[in-house]
Design a protein around this motif. Structure first.
Motif, PDB file in Angstrom:
ATOM      1  N   SER A 101       0.796  -1.230   0.000  1.00  0.00           N
ATOM      2  CA  SER A 101       0.000   0.000   0.000  1.00  0.00           C
ATOM      3  C   SER A 101       0.830   1.282   0.000  1.00  0.00           C
ATOM      4  O   SER A 101       0.277   2.371   0.066  1.00  0.00           O
ATOM      5  CB  SER A 101      -0.960   0.002   1.191  1.00  0.00           C
ATOM      6  OG  SER A 101      -0.251  -0.039   2.401  1.00  0.00           O
ATOM      7  N   ASP A 102       2.135   1.161  -0.124  1.00  0.00           N
ATOM      8  CA  ASP A 102       2.979   2.346  -0.252  1.00  0.00           C
ATOM      9  C   ASP A 102       3.534   2.487  -1.669  1.00  0.00           C
ATOM     10  O   ASP A 102       4.267   3.406  -1.968  1.00  0.00           O
ATOM     11  CB  ASP A 102       4.119   2.317   0.757  1.00  0.00           C
ATOM     12  CG  ASP A 102       5.029   1.111   0.567  1.00  0.00           C
ATOM     13  OD1 ASP A 102       4.590   0.099  -0.032  1.00  0.00           O
ATOM     14  OD2 ASP A 102       6.186   1.179   1.011  1.00  0.00           O
ATOM     15  N   LYS A 103       3.150   1.553  -2.561  1.00  0.00           N
ATOM     16  CA  LYS A 103       3.636   1.571  -3.941  1.00  0.00           C
ATOM     17  C   LYS A 103       2.446   1.678  -4.888  1.00  0.00           C
ATOM     18  O   LYS A 103       1.684   0.728  -5.045  1.00  0.00           O
ATOM     19  CB  LYS A 103       4.438   0.309  -4.236  1.00  0.00           C
ATOM     20  CG  LYS A 103       5.676   0.182  -3.371  1.00  0.00           C
ATOM     21  CD  LYS A 103       6.543  -0.948  -3.811  1.00  0.00           C
ATOM     22  CE  LYS A 103       7.759  -1.204  -2.973  1.00  0.00           C
ATOM     23  NZ  LYS A 103       8.105  -0.343  -1.925  1.00  0.00           N
ATOM     24  N   PHE A 104       2.310   2.841  -5.505  1.00  0.00           N
ATOM     25  CA  PHE A 104       1.181   3.106  -6.390  1.00  0.00           C
ATOM     26  C   PHE A 104       1.644   3.233  -7.830  1.00  0.00           C
ATOM     27  O   PHE A 104       2.728   3.744  -8.092  1.00  0.00           O
ATOM     28  CB  PHE A 104       0.468   4.397  -5.979  1.00  0.00           C
ATOM     29  CG  PHE A 104      -0.391   4.225  -4.769  1.00  0.00           C
ATOM     30  CD1 PHE A 104      -1.742   3.959  -4.897  1.00  0.00           C
ATOM     31  CD2 PHE A 104       0.148   4.323  -3.495  1.00  0.00           C
ATOM     32  CE1 PHE A 104      -2.541   3.785  -3.778  1.00  0.00           C
ATOM     33  CE2 PHE A 104      -0.639   4.159  -2.371  1.00  0.00           C
ATOM     34  CZ  PHE A 104      -1.984   3.888  -2.514  1.00  0.00           C
ATOM     35  N   GLU A 105       0.790   2.774  -8.720  1.00  0.00           N
ATOM     36  CA  GLU A 105       1.028   2.884 -10.161  1.00  0.00           C
ATOM     37  C   GLU A 105      -0.013   3.827 -10.751  1.00  0.00           C
ATOM     38  O   GLU A 105      -1.193   3.732 -10.428  1.00  0.00           O
ATOM     39  CB  GLU A 105       0.885   1.503 -10.800  1.00  0.00           C
ATOM     40  CG  GLU A 105       0.974   1.506 -12.296  1.00  0.00           C
ATOM     41  CD  GLU A 105       0.626   0.163 -12.920  1.00  0.00           C
ATOM     42  OE1 GLU A 105       0.645   0.087 -14.161  1.00  0.00           O
ATOM     43  OE2 GLU A 105       0.316  -0.801 -12.186  1.00  0.00           O
ATOM     44  N   ASP A 106       0.435   4.727 -11.616  1.00  0.00           N
ATOM     45  CA  ASP A 106      -0.491   5.613 -12.319  1.00  0.00           C
ATOM     46  C   ASP A 106      -1.152   4.787 -13.419  1.00  0.00           C
ATOM     47  O   ASP A 106      -0.484   4.340 -14.355  1.00  0.00           O
ATOM     48  CB  ASP A 106       0.257   6.806 -12.910  1.00  0.00           C
ATOM     49  CG  ASP A 106      -0.663   7.833 -13.550  1.00  0.00           C
ATOM     50  OD1 ASP A 106      -1.839   7.513 -13.822  1.00  0.00           O
ATOM     51  OD2 ASP A 106      -0.199   8.957 -13.786  1.00  0.00           O
ATOM     52  N   ILE A 107      -2.451   4.558 -13.284  1.00  0.00           N
ATOM     53  CA  ILE A 107      -3.166   3.736 -14.264  1.00  0.00           C
ATOM     54  C   ILE A 107      -4.069   4.595 -15.159  1.00  0.00           C
ATOM     55  O   ILE A 107      -4.919   4.068 -15.881  1.00  0.00           O
ATOM     56  CB  ILE A 107      -3.988   2.612 -13.586  1.00  0.00           C
ATOM     57  CG1 ILE A 107      -5.028   3.189 -12.626  1.00  0.00           C
ATOM     58  CG2 ILE A 107      -3.061   1.633 -12.869  1.00  0.00           C
ATOM     59  CD1 ILE A 107      -6.021   2.178 -12.108  1.00  0.00           C
ATOM     60  N   SER A 108      -3.850   5.896 -15.147  1.00  0.00           N
ATOM     61  CA  SER A 108      -4.682   6.809 -15.933  1.00  0.00           C
ATOM     62  C   SER A 108      -4.673   6.456 -17.413  1.00  0.00           C
ATOM     63  O   SER A 108      -5.700   6.560 -18.091  1.00  0.00           O
ATOM     64  CB  SER A 108      -4.204   8.243 -15.749  1.00  0.00           C
ATOM     65  OG  SER A 108      -4.198   8.580 -14.384  1.00  0.00           O
ATOM     66  N   SER A 109      -3.520   6.043 -17.919  1.00  0.00           N
ATOM     67  CA  SER A 109      -3.419   5.735 -19.349  1.00  0.00           C
ATOM     68  C   SER A 109      -4.208   4.485 -19.742  1.00  0.00           C
ATOM     69  O   SER A 109      -4.433   4.238 -20.916  1.00  0.00           O
ATOM     70  CB  SER A 109      -1.948   5.559 -19.749  1.00  0.00           C
ATOM     71  OG  SER A 109      -1.412   4.432 -19.093  1.00  0.00           O
ATOM     72  N   LYS A 110      -4.674   3.728 -18.754  1.00  0.00           N
ATOM     73  CA  LYS A 110      -5.463   2.523 -19.039  1.00  0.00           C
ATOM     74  C   LYS A 110      -6.948   2.850 -19.217  1.00  0.00           C
ATOM     75  O   LYS A 110      -7.760   1.965 -19.418  1.00  0.00           O
ATOM     76  CB  LYS A 110      -5.264   1.492 -17.932  1.00  0.00           C
ATOM     77  CG  LYS A 110      -3.832   1.008 -17.869  1.00  0.00           C
ATOM     78  CD  LYS A 110      -3.619  -0.043 -16.826  1.00  0.00           C
ATOM     79  CE  LYS A 110      -2.142  -0.444 -16.870  1.00  0.00           C
ATOM     80  NZ  LYS A 110      -1.845  -1.455 -15.893  1.00  0.00           N
TER      81      LYS A 110
END
Length: 156
Positions: A101-110
């Motif tokens: 929960s401290d590692k986030f991925e930007d998934i906006s492009s999906k």
């Protein structure tokens, strides 16, 4: 497909850094799941996300927005929105597994933006923006916009 049920919502207050101001909300699939560090983690990461993404266009930027931390069924989604170009929301969505929960991925492009529950908060924020900013375009009431929040305990 799972049957639709309400989701718990809580306004967490205003978070500020530099010239930026964000209304912070939490939303939970399971009210009993406790993730005490998630709000602190998001507040620490948010300035970096904004620095990375707020310069992607030349639209006027009000440095005011909304963050929804959605502890969903199988992941944590963070919906980050800020107002640009008078009446447009710039949007980015980040995702993390509960185990990391401290590692986030930007998934906006999906192509993912927001779910039906998050739309309740965004609709409320839209109405506040219209009322306090756009209808008062000669003298926007920024404080009134920032001091009003979604009050319901559940999004349905």
């Amino acid at each position: 497909m799972e049957k639709f049920t309400k989701r718990a919502v809580k306004y967490l207050g205003l978070t500020e850094f530099g010239d930026w101001k964000f209304k912070l909300y939490s939303m939970k699939y399971n009210e009993l799941r406790v993730t005490p560090e998630i709000e602190k983690t998001i507040k620490a990461i948010l300035p970096d996300w904004i620095k990375e993404n707020s310069q992607t266009n030349d639209f006027p930027n009000y440095k005011i927005g909304t963050v929804i931390i959605h502890e969903a069924m199988d992941s944590i989604l963070v919906v980050v929105n800020w107002w640009v170009y008078e009446n447009v929301i710039q949007n980015h969505v980040y995702c993390s597994e509960y185990e990391h929960s401290d590692k986030f991925e930007d998934i906006s492009s999906k192509g993912l933006r927001f779910c039906v529950w998050e739309m309740n908060i965004l609709w409320h924020e839209r109405n506040l923006w219209v009322e306090h900013v756009l209808k008062k375009s000669d003298n926007p009431d920024w404080d009134s916009y920032l001091n009003h929040s979604y009050k319901l305990e559940y999004a349905d």
